[in-house]
Design a protein around this motif. Structure first.
Motif, PDB file in Angstrom:
ATOM      1  N   ILE A   4       0.675  -1.254  -0.066  1.00 61.02           N
ATOM      2  CA  ILE A   4       0.166   0.128   0.040  1.00 61.02           C
ATOM      3  C   ILE A   4       0.933   1.218  -0.029  1.00 61.02           C
ATOM      4  O   ILE A   4       1.982   1.254   0.811  1.00 61.02           O
ATOM      5  CB  ILE A   4      -0.855   0.130   1.250  1.00 61.02           C
ATOM      6  N   LEU A   5       0.905   2.251  -1.059  1.00 62.98           N
ATOM      7  CA  LEU A   5       1.429   3.452  -0.895  1.00 62.98           C
ATOM      8  C   LEU A   5       0.411   4.575  -0.670  1.00 62.98           C
ATOM      9  O   LEU A   5      -0.686   4.702  -1.315  1.00 62.98           O
ATOM     10  CB  LEU A   5       2.046   3.577  -2.241  1.00 62.98           C
ATOM     11  N   ILE A   6       0.591   5.290   0.380  1.00 61.55           N
ATOM     12  CA  ILE A   6      -0.218   6.401   0.817  1.00 61.55           C
ATOM     13  C   ILE A   6       0.516   7.821   0.272  1.00 61.55           C
ATOM     14  O   ILE A   6       1.731   8.052   0.629  1.00 61.55           O
ATOM     15  CB  ILE A   6      -0.350   6.614   2.359  1.00 61.55           C
ATOM     16  N   LEU A   7      -0.091   8.593  -0.404  1.00 64.21           N
ATOM     17  CA  LEU A   7       0.481   9.748  -0.935  1.00 64.21           C
ATOM     18  C   LEU A   7      -0.305  10.806  -0.404  1.00 64.21           C
ATOM     19  O   LEU A   7      -1.582  10.986  -0.352  1.00 64.21           O
ATOM     20  CB  LEU A   7       0.270   9.763  -2.567  1.00 64.21           C
ATOM     21  N   GLY A   8       0.477  11.699   0.279  1.00 67.38           N
ATOM     22  CA  GLY A   8      -0.137  13.118   0.860  1.00 67.38           C
ATOM     23  C   GLY A   8      -0.955  12.824   1.916  1.00 67.38           C
ATOM     24  O   GLY A   8      -2.055  13.598   2.155  1.00 67.38           O
ATOM     25  N   GLY A   9      -0.936  11.848   2.567  1.00 68.81           N
ATOM     26  CA  GLY A   9      -1.662  11.328   3.849  1.00 68.81           C
ATOM     27  C   GLY A   9      -1.281  12.184   5.035  1.00 68.81           C
ATOM     28  O   GLY A   9      -0.293  12.386   5.394  1.00 68.81           O
ATOM     29  N   SER A  10      -2.458  12.265   6.048  1.00 64.15           N
ATOM     30  CA  SER A  10      -1.789  12.935   7.259  1.00 64.15           C
ATOM     31  C   SER A  10      -1.425  12.031   8.138  1.00 64.15           C
ATOM     32  O   SER A  10      -1.495  10.537   7.772  1.00 64.15           O
ATOM     33  CB  SER A  10      -3.450  13.493   8.024  1.00 64.15           C
ATOM     34  N   PRO A  11      -0.373  12.542   9.380  1.00 57.06           N
ATOM     35  CA  PRO A  11       0.080  11.328   9.836  1.00 57.06           C
ATOM     36  C   PRO A  11      -0.846  10.370  10.691  1.00 57.06           C
ATOM     37  O   PRO A  11      -0.570   9.250  10.944  1.00 57.06           O
ATOM     38  CB  PRO A  11       0.640  12.231  11.007  1.00 57.06           C
TER      39      PRO A  11
END
Length: 397
Positions: A4-11
């Motif tokens: 899974i790649l999270i782009l521009g996600g909050s902490p």
């Protein structure tokens, strides 16, 4: 194991996704994304790990929606196999924009743990993930439509349907959906202790009946790992639903889920007949009395005469009780079919229904819980026969 790649996600989003075990998770904040894209383009963002391509890209809550949708569209051109998920507050207009950009799903910024598990499970089934891990076989392409029917009221169809759906969800987590097709007086939501945000009336009354992504936003996630499509509170809200609409809805759900369990109303209305015509499996529910048994017999005769009776059909006797005054053989003779499962009359089932906790959820199986396990065994046995016949080139009815 999916990547899974999270782009521009909050902490907070990154931490909650990482808390779901059994997956590889990478995350890029906005600055990291901009730097990689500036030097080597968008392709380098998706290939942030040199050893593998992401199964799923989550476009996080730190990205403006318009930018996230533009990025999703570009991803579809470069890597069409990568699932794209948008983190935003869904509404009909946004869903339509997301569809055009190739987004597969939309989740709220405050998605629950169950909703995140849904995403992770789907990533596990992606073609890339399956090829990467040979221990995970590809999903079965023979989906089952299990219709629970009984012409008499009060025989416990909904109890059977909810427990069977929950038991099947253990075999296929997040790949099972229960549809309450008792359009006027359905109580699946009450039996499962859920309060749906959307109902089956919305699936027919909007574009939901035309698109799988919108339809999925109308489903409610149950704590045990399956979806539920509930009826509305007002009986009049479902009056205009046609048999054709029921067919379309069930076919869409069958294309998305391995198991579709359909709870029906008493009697044989057009919606129920449409569901049975789509069914791979029919569970006929009777209680331990001759009136109920004869009604089931008339139903089977009518279905056979119309040519819509599924080849896989099983009789479930609910409220089985030795004190009833008649025996199983008498009921079987009245129905004309063997009774394969006896669900005993029990206080546990009544209490479980009142609490919204199906007996199949209990760690210690009571006799009724074991009976519902038996129903699932029958369904899975039919599933194996169908799969075997398909592999051997045998025509499956």
């Amino acid at each position: 194991m999916a990547y899974i790649l999270i782009l521009g996600g909050s902490p907070d989003l990154v931490d909650r996704v990482r808390s779901v075990p059994g997956h590889i998770v990478s995350a890029l904040d906005r600055a990291g994304m901009d730097e990689l894209a500036r030097v080597n383009g968008l392709e380098s963002v998706l290939n942030v790990r040199d050893d593998m391509l992401a199964d799923m890209a989550i476009l996080g809550d730190g990205l403006p929606v318009a930018e996230a949708l533009s990025m999703a569209e570009s991803m579809g051109t470069l890597f069409p196999s990568v699932d794209r998920v948008l983190v935003a507050e869904p509404d009909t207009e946004l869903v339509l924009r997301a569809m055009r950009s190739g987004v597969r799903d939309i989740v709220s910024r405050d998605a629950t743990e169950d909703e995140l598990k849904v995403l992770m499970h789907r990533a596990d089934r992606s073609p890339t993930s399956v090829r990467r891990d040979d221990a995970n076989p590809p999903p079965n392409d023979l989906h089952r439509m299990i219709v629970v029917s009984g012409p008499k009221g009060g025989v416990g169809r909904s109890t059977v349907a909810t427990n069977v759906a929950l038991a099947l969800a253990r075999t296929a987590p997040m790949d099972t959906v229960l549809v309450d097709l008792d359009l006027q007086f359905g109580d699946a939501g009450e039996l499962l202790d859920i309060t749906p945000s959307h109902t089956i009336a919305e699936a027919f009354g909007s574009a939901g009946s035309l698109d799988g992504l919108i339809l999925k936003t109308l489903l409610t996630v149950h704590r045990a790992g399956f979806y539920v499509l509930c009826t509305g509170e007002s009986p009049a809200s479902s009056d205009e639903m046609s048999a054709a609409q029921v067919r379309q809805l069930l076919r869409q759900l069958s294309a998305q889920f391995r198991y579709v369990v359909v709870d029906t109303a008493a009697g044989m209305n057009d919606q129920t007949l449409a569901a049975i015509d789509e069914a791979s499996d029919l569970l006929l529910v009777a209680s331990m009395d001759l009136s109920s048994a004869r009604a089931v017999r008339r139903e089977v005769d009518m279905l056979v005469a119309r040519g819509v009776a599924p080849a896989s059909r099983h009789v479930v006797m609910n409220f089985a009780d030795r004190q009833s005054g008649i025996g199983v053989r008498e009921v079987e003779a009245a129905i004309g079919l063997p009774i394969e499962v006896l669900v005993p009359r029990s206080r546990e089932v009544k209490l479980s229904n009142d609490l919204g906790r199906p007996v199949i959820e209990r760690k210690r199986r009571c006799a009724a819980g074991k009976a519902f396990d038996r129903v699932v065994d029958l369904i899975r046995a039919d599933e194996l026969v169908t799969r075997s016949n398909k592999h051997r080139g045998v025509l499956v009815p």
